[in-house]
Design a protein around this motif. Structure first.
Motif, PDB file in Angstrom:
ATOM      1  N   TYR A  75      -6.880 -58.501 -38.130  1.00 28.46           N
ATOM      2  CA  TYR A  75      -7.187 -57.764 -36.652  1.00 28.46           C
ATOM      3  C   TYR A  75      -6.296 -56.622 -36.643  1.00 28.46           C
ATOM      4  O   TYR A  75      -6.833 -55.914 -35.830  1.00 28.46           O
ATOM      5  CB  TYR A  75      -7.145 -58.712 -35.498  1.00 28.46           C
ATOM      6  CG  TYR A  75      -5.753 -59.518 -35.620  1.00 28.46           C
ATOM      7  CD1 TYR A  75      -4.556 -59.232 -35.078  1.00 28.46           C
ATOM      8  CD2 TYR A  75      -5.956 -61.008 -35.887  1.00 28.46           C
ATOM      9  CE1 TYR A  75      -3.435 -60.016 -35.180  1.00 28.46           C
ATOM     10  CE2 TYR A  75      -4.635 -61.704 -36.001  1.00 28.46           C
ATOM     11  CZ  TYR A  75      -3.589 -61.132 -35.591  1.00 28.46           C
ATOM     12  OH  TYR A  75      -2.445 -61.879 -35.725  1.00 28.46           O
ATOM     13  N   GLY A 114       7.625 -54.592 -33.431  1.00 27.46           N
ATOM     14  CA  GLY A 114       7.612 -53.747 -34.533  1.00 27.46           C
ATOM     15  C   GLY A 114       6.880 -54.915 -35.366  1.00 27.46           C
ATOM     16  O   GLY A 114       6.667 -56.232 -35.146  1.00 27.46           O
ATOM     17  N   ARG A 167       3.430 -63.989 -30.081  1.00 17.96           N
ATOM     18  CA  ARG A 167       2.211 -64.487 -29.900  1.00 17.96           C
ATOM     19  C   ARG A 167       1.804 -65.596 -30.786  1.00 17.96           C
ATOM     20  O   ARG A 167       1.907 -65.465 -31.932  1.00 17.96           O
ATOM     21  CB  ARG A 167       1.067 -63.517 -29.629  1.00 17.96           C
ATOM     22  CG  ARG A 167       1.303 -62.717 -28.375  1.00 17.96           C
ATOM     23  CD  ARG A 167      -0.020 -61.882 -28.154  1.00 17.96           C
ATOM     24  NE  ARG A 167       0.106 -61.152 -27.089  1.00 17.96           N
ATOM     25  CZ  ARG A 167      -0.571 -60.217 -27.173  1.00 17.96           C
ATOM     26  NH1 ARG A 167      -2.064 -60.068 -27.553  1.00 17.96           N
ATOM     27  NH2 ARG A 167      -0.828 -59.097 -26.004  1.00 17.96           N
ATOM     28  N   GLU A 169      -1.183 -66.464 -31.191  1.00 22.19           N
ATOM     29  CA  GLU A 169      -2.169 -65.796 -31.597  1.00 22.19           C
ATOM     30  C   GLU A 169      -3.627 -66.878 -31.485  1.00 22.19           C
ATOM     31  O   GLU A 169      -4.949 -66.524 -30.695  1.00 22.19           O
ATOM     32  CB  GLU A 169      -2.345 -65.272 -32.946  1.00 22.19           C
ATOM     33  CG  GLU A 169      -1.196 -64.466 -33.468  1.00 22.19           C
ATOM     34  CD  GLU A 169      -1.214 -62.951 -32.667  1.00 22.19           C
ATOM     35  OE1 GLU A 169      -1.956 -62.860 -31.777  1.00 22.19           O
ATOM     36  OE2 GLU A 169      -0.073 -62.395 -32.897  1.00 22.19           O
ATOM     37  N   ARG A 189       4.619 -70.356 -37.748  1.00 24.48           N
ATOM     38  CA  ARG A 189       4.625 -69.440 -36.483  1.00 24.48           C
ATOM     39  C   ARG A 189       4.954 -70.423 -35.379  1.00 24.48           C
ATOM     40  O   ARG A 189       5.670 -70.297 -34.644  1.00 24.48           O
ATOM     41  CB  ARG A 189       3.342 -68.756 -36.382  1.00 24.48           C
ATOM     42  CG  ARG A 189       3.352 -67.416 -35.455  1.00 24.48           C
ATOM     43  CD  ARG A 189       2.305 -66.575 -35.556  1.00 24.48           C
ATOM     44  NE  ARG A 189       2.509 -65.556 -34.493  1.00 24.48           N
ATOM     45  CZ  ARG A 189       3.154 -64.451 -34.970  1.00 24.48           C
ATOM     46  NH1 ARG A 189       3.501 -64.302 -36.080  1.00 24.48           N
ATOM     47  NH2 ARG A 189       3.098 -63.439 -34.008  1.00 24.48           N
ATOM     48  N   MET A 208      -4.839 -63.448 -28.216  1.00 17.55           N
ATOM     49  CA  MET A 208      -6.016 -62.508 -28.058  1.00 17.55           C
ATOM     50  C   MET A 208      -7.147 -63.012 -27.492  1.00 17.55           C
ATOM     51  O   MET A 208      -7.702 -64.184 -27.784  1.00 17.55           O
ATOM     52  CB  MET A 208      -6.561 -61.579 -29.554  1.00 17.55           C
ATOM     53  CG  MET A 208      -5.254 -60.671 -30.071  1.00 17.55           C
ATOM     54  SD  MET A 208      -5.741 -60.030 -31.330  1.00 17.55           S
ATOM     55  CE  MET A 208      -5.588 -61.565 -32.392  1.00 17.55           C
ATOM     56  N   PRO A 238      -7.556 -58.525 -24.681  1.00 17.79           N
ATOM     57  CA  PRO A 238      -8.548 -58.523 -25.359  1.00 17.79           C
ATOM     58  C   PRO A 238      -8.334 -58.296 -26.601  1.00 17.79           C
ATOM     59  O   PRO A 238      -7.667 -57.210 -26.934  1.00 17.79           O
ATOM     60  CB  PRO A 238      -9.522 -57.751 -24.575  1.00 17.79           C
ATOM     61  CG  PRO A 238      -8.553 -56.522 -24.017  1.00 17.79           C
ATOM     62  CD  PRO A 238      -7.305 -57.415 -23.410  1.00 17.79           C
ATOM     63  N   ILE A 240      -9.431 -55.885 -29.802  1.00 19.37           N
ATOM     64  CA  ILE A 240     -10.171 -54.738 -29.830  1.00 19.37           C
ATOM     65  C   ILE A 240     -10.189 -54.228 -31.302  1.00 19.37           C
ATOM     66  O   ILE A 240      -9.057 -54.140 -32.000  1.00 19.37           O
ATOM     67  CB  ILE A 240      -9.300 -53.596 -29.010  1.00 19.37           C
ATOM     68  CG1 ILE A 240      -9.305 -54.003 -27.678  1.00 19.37           C
ATOM     69  CG2 ILE A 240     -10.020 -52.099 -29.177  1.00 19.37           C
ATOM     70  CD1 ILE A 240      -8.129 -53.157 -26.724  1.00 19.37           C
ATOM     71  N   LEU A 314      -2.436 -50.678 -33.448  1.00 16.31           N
ATOM     72  CA  LEU A 314      -2.641 -51.906 -33.592  1.00 16.31           C
ATOM     73  C   LEU A 314      -4.137 -51.972 -33.545  1.00 16.31           C
ATOM     74  O   LEU A 314      -4.592 -52.824 -34.384  1.00 16.31           O
ATOM     75  CB  LEU A 314      -2.099 -52.702 -32.468  1.00 16.31           C
ATOM     76  CG  LEU A 314      -0.715 -52.829 -32.169  1.00 16.31           C
ATOM     77  CD1 LEU A 314      -0.182 -53.785 -31.121  1.00 16.31           C
ATOM     78  CD2 LEU A 314      -0.065 -53.408 -33.718  1.00 16.31           C
ATOM     79  N   TYR A 315      -4.863 -51.487 -32.820  1.00 18.46           N
ATOM     80  CA  TYR A 315      -6.331 -51.205 -32.331  1.00 18.46           C
ATOM     81  C   TYR A 315      -6.875 -49.759 -32.015  1.00 18.46           C
ATOM     82  O   TYR A 315      -5.906 -49.071 -31.718  1.00 18.46           O
ATOM     83  CB  TYR A 315      -6.666 -52.444 -31.436  1.00 18.46           C
ATOM     84  CG  TYR A 315      -5.909 -52.295 -30.289  1.00 18.46           C
ATOM     85  CD1 TYR A 315      -6.120 -51.350 -29.239  1.00 18.46           C
ATOM     86  CD2 TYR A 315      -4.611 -53.112 -29.963  1.00 18.46           C
ATOM     87  CE1 TYR A 315      -5.278 -51.229 -28.162  1.00 18.46           C
ATOM     88  CE2 TYR A 315      -3.914 -53.075 -28.932  1.00 18.46           C
ATOM     89  CZ  TYR A 315      -4.258 -52.233 -27.946  1.00 18.46           C
ATOM     90  OH  TYR A 315      -3.514 -52.032 -26.863  1.00 18.46           O
TER      91      TYR A 315
HETATM   92  N1  SAH Z   1       4.792 -58.155 -35.558  1.00 21.12           N
HETATM   93  C1  SAH Z   1       5.102 -58.677 -34.160  1.00 21.12           C
HETATM   94  C2  SAH Z   1       4.131 -57.859 -33.282  1.00 21.12           C
HETATM   95  C3  SAH Z   1       2.756 -57.735 -33.477  1.00 21.12           C
HETATM   96  S1  SAH Z   1       1.949 -56.748 -32.501  1.00 21.12           S
HETATM   97  C4  SAH Z   1       4.489 -60.254 -34.485  1.00 21.12           C
HETATM   98  O1  SAH Z   1       4.197 -60.850 -35.106  1.00 21.12           O
HETATM   99  O2  SAH Z   1       4.746 -60.888 -33.106  1.00 21.12           O
HETATM  100  C5  SAH Z   1       1.811 -57.471 -31.048  1.00 21.12           C
HETATM  101  C6  SAH Z   1       0.594 -58.236 -30.779  1.00 21.12           C
HETATM  102  O3  SAH Z   1      -0.484 -57.297 -30.797  1.00 21.12           O
HETATM  103  C7  SAH Z   1       0.027 -59.316 -31.842  1.00 21.12           C
HETATM  104  O4  SAH Z   1       0.878 -60.463 -31.469  1.00 21.12           O
HETATM  105  C8  SAH Z   1      -1.514 -59.322 -31.346  1.00 21.12           C
HETATM  106  O5  SAH Z   1      -1.663 -60.276 -30.475  1.00 21.12           O
HETATM  107  C9  SAH Z   1      -1.934 -58.010 -30.874  1.00 21.12           C
HETATM  108  N2  SAH Z   1      -2.903 -57.422 -31.540  1.00 21.12           N
HETATM  109  C10 SAH Z   1      -2.608 -57.006 -32.883  1.00 21.12           C
HETATM  110  N3  SAH Z   1      -3.978 -56.473 -33.352  1.00 21.12           N
HETATM  111  C11 SAH Z   1      -4.550 -56.376 -32.162  1.00 21.12           C
HETATM  112  C12 SAH Z   1      -6.121 -55.902 -31.957  1.00 21.12           C
HETATM  113  N4  SAH Z   1      -6.967 -55.582 -33.012  1.00 21.12           N
HETATM  114  N5  SAH Z   1      -6.734 -55.943 -30.690  1.00 21.12           N
HETATM  115  C13 SAH Z   1      -5.850 -56.657 -29.854  1.00 21.12           C
HETATM  116  N6  SAH Z   1      -4.410 -56.907 -29.957  1.00 21.12           N
HETATM  117  C14 SAH Z   1      -3.913 -56.802 -30.989  1.00 21.12           C
END
Ligand code: SAH
Length: 352
Positions: A75, A114, A167, A169, A189, A208, A238, A240, A314-315
């Motif tokens: 994602y 990060g 998270r 997840e 995790r 999410m 959400p 995304i 991220l999105y």
């Molecule tokens: N590397 C760190 C931080 C991750 S980024 C870690 O592993 O915890 C933080 C959060 O962004 C993730 O835990 C995920 O839930 C969210 N995220 C990542 N891609 C996303 C997407 N496409 N849409 C919404 N949330 C997203």
């Protein structure tokens, strides 16, 4: 019809009374929702949050310290296989400058988030935390740097980190395997989360909403996990899609279901630190306000240097300017005031 509604209200009342719901009851509560029961839920959630945190909204300065990542989550836009983004990592001085600016703006929590960047070694991270701790003794330090060794988590805690966001997840194993490549482990995790809590961090998990393959049963499993784990923080937003990921063509999660889950989380964990996230603000112009009105009590504006803000993708369409930017904290204050809440200058720790 009215019987079904009564059923949902009854579940909401039982949740507020602190009763443990079964997985099946969670499914009913999620699948049986409608606009009226949602409004009832939000009223209850606001009442609970106001009893504990009043009308205060805590702000956190989010510093996105690297978008290099060894992982390949399906994602996420900063996944290893994405060759179409420009990678960056902040040095310690830059991070300290961000904190300085944040402090001036009224932030008393800094969140270092990060990708899992191998260059951010234990030593580097430990020294960075220690430097922030020394310069800003009255501030909380939150880390969100993914899965690390127990010993590393310990070192960061000893250096002065207070909180850790990781998270989970999804608490549904099969769903976890749909979101992540084979090398990534649900058990690992979850173990990290338990270790963080044992070390003494205020610990945050989360998920999410509307990620591909998620069902009401997966969300029910998330709620049962949170009920047992008793985290101090929960981050949800959400899903995304990001255009350079395997999930580019998947549908985004909805505002409606995200708000509903926020309300349920507030009742499940009355004291939880619960942000109205950037993703929520991204899918709706008033997403943050609506999140607060559903029971959230935290907002995390972007405190990264403006030169890299557009790169932590991220999105798609992720907000990072306008009222999302830490320097617009005055606008944020106004927006919160308009809905009857107030942004405070405070570490905003978990209240027992
Ligand atoms: N590397 C760190 C931080 C991750 S980024 C870690 O592993 O915890 C933080 C959060 O962004 C993730 O835990 C995920 O839930 C969210 N995220 C990542 N891609 C996303 C997407 N496409 N849409 C919404 N949330 C997203």
């Amino acid at each position: 019809m009215s019987g079904a509604k009564g059923g949902i209200r009854d579940l909401i009342d039982r949740l507020e009374a602190g009763r443990t719901l079964s997985q099946q009851e969670w499914v009913v509560l999620i699948e049986g929702r409608n606009p009226e029961t949602a409004e009832y839920l939000f009223e209850r959630a606001r009442a609970v949050r106001e009893r504990i945190y009043g009308k205060d909204v805590y702000i956190r300065g989010l510093i996105e310290c690297s978008n290099y990542c060894r992982n390949d989550c399906f994602y996420c836009g900063i996944r290893r296989s994405n060759g179409n983004i420009s990678r960056y990592r902040l040095d310690r001085e830059t991070i300290l400058d961000c904190c300085q600016e944040g402090y001036r703006l009224g932030f008393r929590t800094f969140v270092l988030q990060g990708g899992e960047d191998g260059a951010m070694t234990d030593e580097w991270t430990e020294k960075t935390v220690a430097a922030i701790r020394e310069k800003f003794p009255d501030c909380a330090i939150t880390l969100s740097l993914g899965e690390r060794e127990k010993e590393s988590y310990r070192r960061f805690f000893s250096a002065g980190a207070d909180r850790y966001l990781l998270r989970h997840e999804t608490a549904d194993r099969k769903h976890y395997a749909m979101l992540h490549p084979a090398g990534m482990s649900y058990e690992h995790r979850m173990n990290c989360l338990r270790e963080l809590k044992n070390i003494g961090y205020q610990t945050g998990c989360g998920f999410m909403v509307g990620s591909p393959g998620q069902t009401a049963l997966s969300l029910a499993q998330d709620m049962c996990f949170i009920s047992e784990f008793r985290p101090e923080m929960v981050g949800i937003g959400p899903f995304i899609p990001q255009h350079d990921t395997p999930f580019a063509r998947e549908t985004a999660g909805t505002l409606e279901l995200t708000l509903y889950m926020l309300g349920l989380l507030r009742l499940l964990r009355p004291n939880v630190l619960l942000p109205a996230t950037t993703a929520l603000g991204t899918i709706h112009p008033r997403g943050r306000e609506l999140g607060i009105l559903a029971g959230a009590n935290v907002v995390m504006p972007n405190l990264s240097p403006s030169a890299v803000r557009g790169k932590y993708l991220l999105y798609d369409n992720k907000l990072c300017t306008g009222d999302e930017a830490a320097e617009s904290v005055e606008n944020l204050k106004m927006r919160m005031k308009e809905i009857g809440y107030r942004v405070v200058t405070d570490r905003g720790d978990f209240r027992q």
